[in-house]
Scaffold this motif. Sequence first.
Motif, PDB file in Angstrom:
ATOM      1  N   ARG A  91       0.927  -1.170   0.089  1.00 28.13           N
ATOM      2  CA  ARG A  91      -0.268   0.016   0.032  1.00 28.13           C
ATOM      3  C   ARG A  91       1.074   1.156   0.029  1.00 28.13           C
ATOM      4  O   ARG A  91      -0.271   2.429  -0.127  1.00 28.13           O
ATOM      5  CB  ARG A  91      -0.333   0.151   0.905  1.00 28.13           C
ATOM      6  CG  ARG A  91      -1.951  -1.239   1.634  1.00 28.13           C
ATOM      7  CD  ARG A  91      -2.733  -1.055   2.741  1.00 28.13           C
ATOM      8  NE  ARG A  91      -3.803  -0.333   2.461  1.00 28.13           N
ATOM      9  CZ  ARG A  91      -4.083  -0.194   3.790  1.00 28.13           C
ATOM     10  NH1 ARG A  91      -4.009  -0.990   4.854  1.00 28.13           N
ATOM     11  NH2 ARG A  91      -4.771   0.392   4.031  1.00 28.13           N
ATOM     12  N   ASN A  92       1.830   1.471   0.179  1.00 28.08           N
ATOM     13  CA  ASN A  92       3.188   2.708   0.047  1.00 28.08           C
ATOM     14  C   ASN A  92       3.322   2.352  -1.158  1.00 28.08           C
ATOM     15  O   ASN A  92       3.434   1.626  -1.906  1.00 28.08           O
ATOM     16  CB  ASN A  92       4.000   2.064   0.847  1.00 28.08           C
ATOM     17  CG  ASN A  92       4.758   3.380   1.465  1.00 28.08           C
ATOM     18  OD1 ASN A  92       5.578   4.107   0.778  1.00 28.08           O
ATOM     19  ND2 ASN A  92       4.765   3.949   2.149  1.00 28.08           N
ATOM     20  N   ARG A  93       3.820   3.939  -1.339  1.00 25.86           N
ATOM     21  CA  ARG A  93       4.015   4.354  -3.029  1.00 25.86           C
ATOM     22  C   ARG A  93       5.282   3.737  -2.668  1.00 25.86           C
ATOM     23  O   ARG A  93       6.306   4.018  -4.210  1.00 25.86           O
ATOM     24  CB  ARG A  93       3.745   5.349  -2.943  1.00 25.86           C
ATOM     25  CG  ARG A  93       4.448   6.551  -2.142  1.00 25.86           C
ATOM     26  CD  ARG A  93       3.985   7.920  -2.270  1.00 25.86           C
ATOM     27  NE  ARG A  93       4.534   9.252  -2.054  1.00 25.86           N
ATOM     28  CZ  ARG A  93       5.258   9.495  -1.455  1.00 25.86           C
ATOM     29  NH1 ARG A  93       6.005   9.237  -3.040  1.00 25.86           N
ATOM     30  NH2 ARG A  93       5.952  10.710  -1.321  1.00 25.86           N
ATOM     31  N   SER A 139       0.764   3.976   4.959  1.00 24.02           N
ATOM     32  CA  SER A 139       1.549   5.378   5.471  1.00 24.02           C
ATOM     33  C   SER A 139       1.642   5.860   3.981  1.00 24.02           C
ATOM     34  O   SER A 139       2.004   5.661   3.209  1.00 24.02           O
ATOM     35  CB  SER A 139       2.933   5.237   6.461  1.00 24.02           C
ATOM     36  OG  SER A 139       2.899   7.088   6.610  1.00 24.02           O
ATOM     37  N   ALA A 140       0.957   7.351   4.194  1.00 20.23           N
ATOM     38  CA  ALA A 140       0.853   8.379   2.804  1.00 20.23           C
ATOM     39  C   ALA A 140       3.245   8.566   3.387  1.00 20.23           C
ATOM     40  O   ALA A 140       3.678   8.798   1.685  1.00 20.23           O
ATOM     41  CB  ALA A 140       0.628   9.439   2.927  1.00 20.23           C
ATOM     42  N   GLN A 141       3.744   7.999   3.484  1.00 16.37           N
ATOM     43  CA  GLN A 141       5.382   9.218   3.817  1.00 16.37           C
ATOM     44  C   GLN A 141       5.914   7.389   3.210  1.00 16.37           C
ATOM     45  O   GLN A 141       5.025   6.862   3.858  1.00 16.37           O
ATOM     46  CB  GLN A 141       5.264   9.105   4.763  1.00 16.37           C
ATOM     47  CG  GLN A 141       4.797  10.101   5.768  1.00 16.37           C
ATOM     48  CD  GLN A 141       5.469  10.778   7.126  1.00 16.37           C
ATOM     49  OE1 GLN A 141       4.455  10.282   8.395  1.00 16.37           O
ATOM     50  NE2 GLN A 141       6.254  11.080   7.267  1.00 16.37           N
TER      51      GLN A 141
END
Length: 428
Positions: A91-93, A139-141
């Motif tokens: 789920r993390n970019r 997390s978006a981070q």
Amino acid sequence: MPNPHAALPFSATVYPDARPAAHLTWDSREAGPDVAFVALPGETMHGNRFVEAALAAGAPFVLTDLDVPRAVRVFDAWAALRTWAHAERARNRLVVGITGSAGKTTAKAYAAAALDAHFMPVFNTQPAIACFLVEFGASAQPLVVEMGIDRPGEMDELVALVRPDVGIVTSIGPAHLEQLGSIENIVREKGVILKGVRGLVGAQAAPFYPGVDSYGFGNVTHAGQNLQVTPQGAAFLFDGTEVRLPLAARVQAEAAVLGLTLAREAGLPQDEAAARLSQVSVPGGRYRMHPGRFTVIDDAYNASPVAVTAALDALTGMPGRRISVLGRMLELGDTEREWHAQVGQAARARADLTYGVGAFAAELGERAYSTVPELTNALLAEVRDGDVVLVKASRGISWTPQQRAQAGVGLDVVVDALLQWRDGGAGN
């Protein structure tokens, strides 16, 4: 937040009294009202032995195969944890993986600051990494993960767990030779992190990986310019942005160049990344400078030939009388005497006074001592205002204080003695 009542990516029986946790741990001693416990098999015993202690400490849930209160009951806790980590990591970019024979923790700290990322704590074992991914994967981070190895095949396992988007090798040198066997094996095993992803290597490692982009200073792909180092810190330019790192040296500056390279590629403002870098505090024992009447460089957390040589290179740029204090380097196999002799030659070429302690004291320094107390007494009698003292050795994690003193490892006690004497004693 690890929530056992959310949709789990593995088959489990979730007991009704299990509740969400803020953190997840594989170490029952860290379990508490906000920290859930994963009961994993260990080398000598199973984590199930500590489930009751974790529950008594208030753990919100326990991932286990036991029938106990607040259980998330599974057939195989380690397989379930890995599956959970994979699902959250997906789920993390942006996930950055960092390995190397030296400098991993420093690189991790500066890369994470530049990216404004979550990063791994000190432990970099597979269970610790899996718990970290479960906590922060969504997390978006970005995430920055330290990936250390000490045996063949381990990097393949770590890459399969972490699946980094960017792979970094900070340095290559003799470390964990008892298991890895040779420099060639180290290059191959650590190089697994570079396969099929965006790869970056530090200037020291660049010759081992031709064609891979490099970072640092000098003849590298992504270079900082005009590096200046004093006991007060390091300063340089990167793409026209001025970077100042208090109480830092070349080692940290190279890590900062890595961080700025990653931040630029992530599209983050360079001035904001540089501001975050100026606030980084590297853990004690990792080339931390303590300026004063004389400067103490605390690099006593661990040691390998490449790490000691890098620290000595940084020492040469310091003003004043330069003193090296070196102890034994561990896990060098049958060639350990030769490696200690090579490091000692480097010390003699770069420092004005060289001290050695322990089994290879004479190889490491002109002034050789059998034990740490003997070394400490002699050093305190010699050091004077204006000196710069570098202290570095392996730790011997499982050794007693007496064993460390006899073997010449764990020189953090020497750092403490120097600082106490300097800040409490009279000037010379």
